[in-house]
Design an enzyme around this catalytic site. Structure first.
Site, PDB file in Angstrom:
ATOM      1  CE  LYS A   1      -8.685  -0.445   5.535  1.00  0.00           C
ATOM      2  NZ  LYS A   1      -7.350  -0.659   4.985  1.00  0.00           N
TER       3      LYS A   1
ATOM      4  CB  CYS B   1      -3.863   3.559  -1.622  1.00  0.00           C
ATOM      5  SG  CYS B   1      -4.936   4.982  -1.444  1.00  0.00           S
TER       6      CYS B   1
ATOM      7  CD  GLN C   1      -6.880  -4.608   3.579  1.00  0.00           C
ATOM      8  OE1 GLN C   1      -7.808  -5.415   3.612  1.00  0.00           O
ATOM      9  NE2 GLN C   1      -7.077  -3.313   3.438  1.00  0.00           N
TER      10      GLN C   1
ATOM     11  CG  ASP D   1       0.351  -2.608   6.297  1.00  0.00           C
ATOM     12  OD1 ASP D   1      -0.578  -2.687   7.126  1.00  0.00           O
ATOM     13  OD2 ASP D   1       0.249  -1.963   5.231  1.00  0.00           O
TER      14      ASP D   1
ATOM     15  CG  HIS E   1      -1.939   1.010   1.334  1.00  0.00           C
ATOM     16  ND1 HIS E   1      -1.688   2.327   1.669  1.00  0.00           N
ATOM     17  CD2 HIS E   1      -3.296   0.924   1.164  1.00  0.00           C
ATOM     18  CE1 HIS E   1      -2.819   3.004   1.686  1.00  0.00           C
ATOM     19  NE2 HIS E   1      -3.809   2.183   1.371  1.00  0.00           N
TER      20      HIS E   1
END
Length: 619
Positions: free
Chosen positions: A438, A576, A415, A412, A335
Site C-alpha cells: 500500500k 472488505c 491506508q 491499522d 476493514h
C-alpha cells in the site's frame, strides 16, 4: 564544483549539442549546488520547513540517486562496478547508487528511455516552480545572487482547471490577503459543507492553488513503468491505489539487485552473501523504524502484511491479556482484517466486542466512543484511514482516551502511511501495522510496530528457526523481540524492497504528497458531484484520496466495467468493509482512489465515462 560533460554519444546531436534531457539534468544538478536555494523554496512552501534540514539524495527519473562526485563505497559487501560511460548508456558522472552497509538504497538500473526530467522536485527542472507571479523569483534571486531568475509553472495536466476550482473553493480573506499571504492564513472550507469548518486542520492542504503540485508530476510518472501500460488500447489510469499501489523503478531494481547479488538466508551463516543479505534486511528494518518514528528498530517486526500483523497481535497480546468478560473496541469503519481476528479471539476467550458508530459523513462519533470505554476495556483497535471511505480518524484522541481508561491501542495504518506523516511515539500507539504494497512496495511484506516494553511481555506466535536462543527436548528459550516474532525464513527480498519504497516516498516528501493528493480529491469530488445520479459515500471533513460513489440505475460492477473499457482501473464491490457500507444503505460502491502519480487529466477521463453513463441511465 564538478564540470558536467556529456560522455554518451546518444545524448549529443550531430553538431555536438547535448539533447534536452541531458541539458535539463545538468541544469538540475547545477541548481542543487546553489547555496540557499533550498531555503528559498522552504520559505515559499508553507509547512515545508523540513527542506532546510539535511535531505536524502534526490531521486532521478529512473529511481536512481545521482552522484555528482563519484565516491568509493565503504562497504565490503558491494564490489565496485565497471565505469558506467557509453557501455552502460549513461553519463560517466552518474555513479551507481549501491546499498551502503546493506541499507535499502536503490540499486543501479537501466537508463530510462526517452530522456529524463529533473530529479530535484523543488529546485530544478522544467516544472520546478509554481508560477512567475508568486514571489519566488525574488527569493531565488536572493539565494543565487542573481537579479534575473525566471520561475516555471508545474507540469500538472489539468492544472488550469484545478487552480480555477480551488480559487473558487478557497477564496483569500478579503482586504488583508495578498499573493504573499501564507497558505495557512487563507480561508478554506470543505467542498460539501461550505462555510462550516476549515478542512483538514492537522494536515497540509491545497488552500493555495499555486501549490497544487509541489513536485514534477511528469518526472514522478516516469518513475513508474506500469503507467505506460495500455488497457483496451487506452493508456492505463490506475485509480485502484487503495487496493494496491504501483511500484517505482527503484523498487523493481532493488529487488532485482538483491536476487542477483545478495540472495541468501540471514543471521545464520558466516559467508559473504549471508552478511550482505543480513545487512540489507536489517537496513530495511532501520528504514521502517525511522519512517514510523519508532524509538528503536527492535520495535519493528516484519510480517506478510497488515492482516497477518493484526492476527499476530490477536494471538500474542490478545491471548495473554484478554479474557472472559473483557471488551475489545473497534469502529464501524474497519476493514474485515480488523474485525475477524477479534471476533475469533472473543469467541475463544468469551470476550465482548463493542463498536464505535460513525456519523452521516463517515466520521467516528467520539462522544459515543467515550461511553464505550470502561474498566473492562482491554484493547481499542481502529483504522487511521478508512479504505472504503477515505475518512481520516482522530487516532491521537482515540489513543489518549483509551489510555486514560487503562486500555491498549492498535492502529491499522495500511491506508495511512502512503498519504500522511506518521510518528508512532507522538501518537503514543501501542501497536501500529501496515502493508508494504500500500506504500509503493512489494506484496507479501508488512510491519508490526510495538512498544518495546510491551513486546518483551508477549509470547511468540509461531515456533521455528530464527526465533530461538536455545532448544532442548525439555524446553526452549526464545530470542528477544523482534526475532521472537519472526520464525523461519522471512520475506527477505521484499523487506529490502519495502525499504527502497520508503526511501522513494521520503525523497518526494509525505507533506508534498498529502498536499497534491488532497487537491486531486477536491477536483474529483467536485466533478463527481456535478453528475446527476451520483451519490458520494463518505464525506468526512478529514479525508484521504478516496472518492467512493454509487450511480443511480447502475450496478457498481457495470460502472467498473465501463471504466475498464476506457483503460481506467477502479475497485467496485464491498472493499472488505461490509459493515461501514451497510451503515450507508449500500452493499457496494465504485471506489476510485488516488496516488501522487495521478493527474487531473486522468480524473477528467473518469468523469467523462460516468457522465456518459448518467446521461443514458435506466430509470
Amino acid at each position: 564544483m564538478t564540470i558536467l560533460t556529456p560522455t554518451n554519444n546518444s545524448q549529443v546531436s550531430a553538431d555536438g549539442v547535448p539533447d534536452e534531457a541531458l541539458l535539463n539534468r545538468m541544469a538540475s544538478e547545477f541548481f542543487a549546488l546553489v547555496p540557499g536555494a533550498a531555503q528559498a523554496a522552504a520559505q515559499f512552501l508553507p509547512g515545508l520547513s523540513h527542506l532546510n534540514e539535511p535531505q536524502p539524495a534526490p531521486v532521478s527519473p529512473a529511481g536512481k540517486a545521482p552522484v555528482i562526485e563519484p565516491q568509493s563505497s565503504s562497504s565490503a559487501h558491494v564490489p565496485p562496478l565497471a565505469e558506467p560511460g557509453i557501455a552502460q548508456g549513461v553519463p560517466a558522472i552518474y555513479a551507481a547508487a549501491l546499498p551502503h552497509n546493506g541499507g535499502s538504497s536503490v540499486a543501479p538500473s537501466r537508463p530510462q528511455a526517452g530522456g529524463a526530467s529533473s530529479p530535484y522536485y523543488f529546485l530544478g527542472g522544467e516544472h520546478a516552480y509554481p508560477s512567475a507571479d508568486t514571489g519566488l523569483d525574488s527569493l531565488a534571486a536572493q539565494a543565487t545572487g542573481s537579479d534575473q531568475v525566471s520561475a516555471r509553472a508545474f507540469g500538472l495536466p489539468g492544472q488550469d482547471q484545478l487552480q480555477r476550482l480551488l480559487g473558487e473553493l478557497y477564496p483569500a480573506k478579503p482586504a488583508t490577503a495578498t499573493s504573499a499571504t501564507p497558505a495557512n492564513e487563507l480561508s478554506a472550507t470543505y467542498y460539501f459543507q461550505q462555510g462550516e469548518q476549515n478542512y483538514w486542520d492537522a494536515a497540509p492542504h491545497a488552500a493555495n492553488p499555486a501549490l497544487a503540485a509541489p513536485f514534477d508530476i511528469h518526472a514522478v510518472r516516469r518513475d513508474f513503468p506500469i503507467l505506460a501500460e495500455r488497457v483496451n488500447g487506452k493508456q492505463l489510469v490506475w485509480f485502484d491505489n487503495a487496493a494496491t499501489t504501483q511500484k517505482p523503478q527503484s523498487v523493481i531494481d532493488r529487488l532485482s539487485y538483491f536476487y542477483a547479488h545478495e540472495n541468501s538466508n540471514i543471521h545464520r551463516a558466516a559467508h559473504e552473501l549471508a552478511a550482505r543479505a543480513t545487512d540489507a534486511y536489517e537496513g530495511a528494518r532501520n528504514t521502517v523504524a525511522r519512517f514510523l518514528g519508532a524509538a528503536s528498530p527492535e520495535e519493528i517486526i516484519f510480517v506478510r502484511g497488515a492482516t497477518e500483523a493484526i492476527n499476530l497481535v490477536a494471538n500474542t497480546f490478545g491471548k495473554k491479556f484478554i479474557g472472559a468478560g473483557d471488551e475489545i473496541i473497534v469502529s464501524q469503519l474497519e476493514h474485515h482484517a480488523n474485525i475477524v481476528p477479534w471476533q475469533q479471539l472473543a469467541a475463544e476467550k468469551g470476550a465482548v466486542i463493542r463498536v464505535i458508530p460513525v456519523d452521516d459523513s463517515g466520521q467516528i462519533l467520539l462522544d459515543e466512543y467515550r461511553k464505550l470505554l470502561n474498566s473492562k476495556t482491554r484493547l481499542v483497535s481502529v483504522t487511521q484511514v478508512s479504505n472504503a471511505l477515505g475518512t481520516i480518524t482522530p487516532v491521537q484522541e482515540i489513543i489518549a482516551l483509551a489510555h486514560s481508561a487503562g486500555a491498549r491501542v492498535l492502529v491499522d495504518g495500511a491506508q495511512a502511511v502512503s498519504h500522511l506523516r506518521v510518528n508512532v511515539q507522538a501518537l503514543d500507539a501501542d501497536f501500529y501495522v501496515f502493508s508494504g504494497h500500500k506504500v509503493f512496495g512489494p506484496t507479501g511484506i508488512g510491519v508490526v510496530y510495538g512498544k518495546k516494553a510491551l513486546l518483551e511481555q508477549l509470547p511468540p506466535w509461531q515456533g521455528g528457526g530464527n526465533m530461538i536462543a536455545d532448544v532442548t527436548f525439555e524446553r526452549t528459550q526464545y530470542q528477544p523481540a523482534p526475532a521472537r516474532f519472526e520464525a523461519g525464513t522471512g520475506n527477505i527480498a521484499d523487506a529490502v524492497g519495502l525499504g527502497a519504497a520508503i526511501d522513494y516516498v521520503e525523497r518526494i516528501g509525505l507533506e508534498k504528497i498529502a498536499l497534491y493528493e488532497h487537491a486531486l480529491l477536491e477536483y474529483a469530488t467536485h466533478g463527481l458531484k456535478s453528475i446527476p445520479g451520483v451519490r458520494l459515500i463518505g464525506t468526512a471533513h478529514a479525508k484521504a484520496s478516496v472518492a467512493s460513489f454509487v450511480l443511480a440505475g447502475y450496478k457498481t460492477e457495470e460502472v467498473g466495467h465501463a471504466l475498464n473499457q476506457e483503460g481506467i482501473a477502479v475497485r467496485s464491490g464491498h472493499h472488505c468493509a461490509q459493515p461501514i457500507l451497510r451503515r450507508f444503505g449500500v452493499e457496494a460502491t465504485v471506489r476510485p482512489s488516488f496516488a501522487f502519480y495521478n493527474t487531473c487529466d486522468e480524473i477528467d477521463r473518469l468523469i467523462a465515462v460516468v457522465k456518459r453513463l448518467s446521461a443514458t441511465r435506466r430509470s
